[in-house]
Design a protein around this motif. Sequence first.
Motif, PDB file in Angstrom:
ATOM      1  N   GLU A 268       0.860  -1.183   0.000  1.00  0.00           N
ATOM      2  CA  GLU A 268       0.000   0.000   0.000  1.00  0.00           C
ATOM      3  C   GLU A 268       0.897   1.234   0.000  1.00  0.00           C
TER       4      GLU A 268
ATOM      5  N   CYS B 171      -2.213  -3.313  -0.412  1.00  0.00           N
ATOM      6  CA  CYS B 171      -3.209  -2.416  -1.002  1.00  0.00           C
ATOM      7  C   CYS B 171      -4.458  -3.259  -1.231  1.00  0.00           C
ATOM      8  N   PRO B 172      -5.574  -2.914  -0.581  1.00  0.00           N
ATOM      9  CA  PRO B 172      -6.773  -3.745  -0.704  1.00  0.00           C
ATOM     10  C   PRO B 172      -7.369  -3.743  -2.109  1.00  0.00           C
TER      11      PRO B 172
ATOM     12  N   CYS C 182      -2.721   5.177  -1.072  1.00  0.00           N
ATOM     13  CA  CYS C 182      -2.373   5.223  -2.501  1.00  0.00           C
ATOM     14  C   CYS C 182      -3.503   5.950  -3.250  1.00  0.00           C
TER      15      CYS C 182
ATOM     16  N   CYS D  16      -6.830   4.015  -3.563  1.00  0.00           N
ATOM     17  CA  CYS D  16      -7.493   3.812  -2.271  1.00  0.00           C
ATOM     18  C   CYS D  16      -8.043   5.135  -1.732  1.00  0.00           C
TER      19      CYS D  16
HETATM   20 ZN   LIG Z   1      -4.173   1.082  -2.241  1.00  0.00          ZN
END
Ligand SMILES: [Zn+2]
Length: 407
Positions: free
Chosen positions: A246, A254-255, A294, A297
């Motif tokens: 992330e 990072c989801p 990010c 996100c």
């Molecule tokens: Zn992310």
Amino acid sequence: MTKQREIAWIPQPKSIRWLPGQFSWDGVEALVISESGDDRLLTWARALREELAGRLGRKLAIRTTPAVEPGVWLAATADSDVSSVQLDLPESPEGYVLQITPTMLALAARRPAGLYYGLQTLHQLLADMADESPNLPAVHITDWPDLSLRGIHLDLKGAMAPFEYWREVIRTLAHYKINALLIEYEDKFPYERHSDIVSPGALTQGQVAELVELAREHCIEVIPLVQCLGHVEYVLRHERYASLREAGELSQYCPLEPGAATLFREMADEVIAAHPYSRYFHLGADETWILGQCPRCREAVARKGKLGLYMDYVVPAIEYVSSQGKTPIIWDDMVWRTPDPDRVSQLPPETVMCDWFYHITEPEVPYFLWGDETDMSRRWISRRWREIDPTVIPANARPLEELPEAG
Ligand SMILES: [Zn+2]
């Protein structure tokens, strides 16, 4: 004369009634155990025999006889007939009665686990006799646990202890009647598909299998923990996984990077396969501090909030664990940090919310983990949620204070 003794029981049995006289091993030739279909009874009887051999200077035989309803038992007497053993058992599946009279030692329980805990009490009584004759004071003990799940969290990050240490941990905890071990393996699990994250000090597959089997033998359920989102420095420090970081940070996936969910599932597959006796699987999911850093996100958080971004990633991971036949557990802190009733209701009903908080010492909240084992659609709520915002409590959740006692 009734001998009153001061024994440092850990934990303290529910009821101890000292009786007149002593039980002598003279003339006792065998430990008699009921037939139960559970091979652990023989293992436990052998361990007791070994402990007694040093005191008696001889080795007892072990005999089995047909089981007597409603449970399992172990007895020692100079009289060969033990069929008359009748003990009033507590209702708890882990409860037991240990009755020692001048003519008989009898231990009975409804389930093998209860017999195991009765044996630990007997071992503690024997330890207290260490410098005396092997005779045992006559006593009637009835006992059962207050909690059905009594767990310890082992975090294997950082330096690794020798394998024998972990074997000893299991034996010691079991002796004190702990029955669950949450193991956060980190880089100490022997991942095959992602062997580059495996630490040089990691357990081997054979060692994991041995620990899991040793735990079963000692009535401990291992609950494996694999972090699904944060606390993944041990993965992300490797360049191979750099694209999953992330905002370039090592602490969290990072989801919105699909490879993160895939990696979690692949790691979970291997860990689940190594824990055939475990009912639960813990996904961690705590302290995901850098959600929304990010650019992608950040945009998602602007649209659906931090908890929205979190849930849209964590919920499918939970559902995957459920689909593999395990009851999912997550730490509850990210949810109570961002109270949002609509987002909370996204959690699958079988999710067990595990109290994340340290430093809770109030006797009314000693619980490590909660969930209704017979009806997983019911969840127990962290008291933290109530304190911060009662409105986030889902309609079907009940307060922790109403958690029923074991049994
Ligand atoms: Zn992310």
